[in-house]
Write an enzyme that holds these catalytic residues in place. Structure first.
Site, PDB file in Angstrom:
ATOM      1  N   ARG A 108      -2.961  -3.566  -5.045  1.00  0.00           N
ATOM      2  CA  ARG A 108      -2.299  -2.928  -3.916  1.00  0.00           C
ATOM      3  C   ARG A 108      -1.053  -3.723  -3.545  1.00  0.00           C
ATOM      4  NH1 ARG A 108      -4.602   0.835  -5.235  1.00  0.00           N
ATOM      5  NH2 ARG A 108      -6.052   2.198  -4.108  1.00  0.00           N
ATOM      6  N   HIS A 143       2.936   2.698 -10.614  1.00  0.00           N
ATOM      7  CA  HIS A 143       1.509   2.838 -10.280  1.00  0.00           C
ATOM      8  C   HIS A 143       0.745   3.550 -11.403  1.00  0.00           C
ATOM      9  CE1 HIS A 143      -1.340   2.924  -6.584  1.00  0.00           C
ATOM     10  NE2 HIS A 143      -2.043   2.828  -7.706  1.00  0.00           N
TER      11      HIS A 143
END
Length: 308
Positions: A223, A271
């Site tokens: 994250r 991502h």
């Protein structure tokens, strides 16, 4: 006997998810989208907040991502309904590949060769043994544990850290605050595999970055909020951090004006380190729904006070 209803509500590929889950639960009615009737189970990825006002009979909710911080941050999320995180579902091997790519690039100095090519400079380096590169892995859960073990099996010296004690073959596992400092001090390559919780938010700040060996590289496949961006950029500019492989960010998509895009020592990916496989994920969700319907326990239930 009442037919079971299952809701699939995702921000993308919703029909594909519904069809794949329906194929695995032929006796159930599988609905797609926030306008579904009240259901027994919900399979979710970035749902609208008002969804839950229309779902009063949910028995469990399933996240289609390994991280659940986005769902837990929703004020509307029912607090009395179990939330189940995704475990693996094809993501482990992808995260291993990403971490292995970074480890090999650092081991062989491929970043330096790219710079040499740009300068038309022929400058062969020296051979290094894999054991000469110590890789630290922060987070030894399902995905982080897979990364740590794979790198160790490939011959790297691997040290791992978790909040509580863990044992993994071939990995020097440490825990607690002292263990974290020790892992940072040894890691020539640091791989972030932690969930985002109040305890891990901005874990890698200026103080902890300074504990890494000079020239160390960082990989963040967890994250974006785990890292203090300003502190990382300062450490990169100073040369204390040699490279940063960043797949996740505080703001996604990463804004075009962000300095990460243009920094010569930052590798940005959108991502993609671990993309959930529809079929593997639906296999897992369907198996867990069948267990719950039979009154059997399941794994992956989120402990909300921990955040994972």
């Amino acid at each position: 006997m009442r037919v079971m209803d299952v809701l699939v509500c995702t921000s993308k590929d919703q029909t594909a998810w519904r069809d794949a889950l329906a194929a695995r639960l032929p006796a159930a009615r599988v609905h797609a989208g926030p306008d579904a009737p009240p259901c027994d189970y919900a399979v979710l990825w970035k749902p609208p907040g008002d969804l839950f006002a229309h779902q009063p009979r949910l028995k469990a909710m399933f996240s289609l991502g390994a991280g659940v911080n986005g769902l837990l941050a929703m004020q509307e999320l029912p607090r009395d309904v179990p939330l189940v995180r995704m475990e693996g579902a094809g993501m482990g091997p992808q995260m291993v590949e990403y971490a292995l790519h970074a480890a090999l690039r650092e081991l062989r100095g491929f970043g330096g060769y790219a710079d040499a090519q740009a300068a038309a400079c022929w400058n062969p380096g020296h051979a290094r043994a894999r054991r000469d590169l110590t890789v630290g892995v922060l987070g030894l859960g399902v995905l982080g544990g897979a990364v740590a073990c794979a790198l160790a099996d490939f011959g790297f010296d691997v040290v791992g850290w978790s909040r509580t004690p863990r044992t993994l073959e071939g990995v020097d596992c440490l825990h607690g605050n002292d263990g974290l400092d020790a892992v940072l001090g040894r890691s020539r390559l640091l791989v972030m595999c932690l969930p985002l919780t109040p305890d891990t938010d901005t874990l890698l700040d200026a103080t902890r970055l300074a504990r890494l060996p000079a020239g160390a590289a960082i990989v963040n496949i967890a994250r974006g909020e785990l890292i203090d961006d300003a502190a990382l950029l300062t450490a990169l500019d100073a040369g204390h951090i040699g490279a940063a492989y960043l797949d996740v960010f505080r703001d996604e998509p990463l804004p075009p004006s962000h300095p990460y895009w243009r920094h010569p020592r930052v590798i940005v990916t959108p991502h993609i380190a671990a993309l959930t496989d529809v079929h593997a994920a639906c296999d897992q969700v369907a198996d867990k729904i069948r267990c719950l319907e039979a009154g059997l326990p399941i794994s992956g239930v989120v402990e909300r006070d921990r955040g994972y």
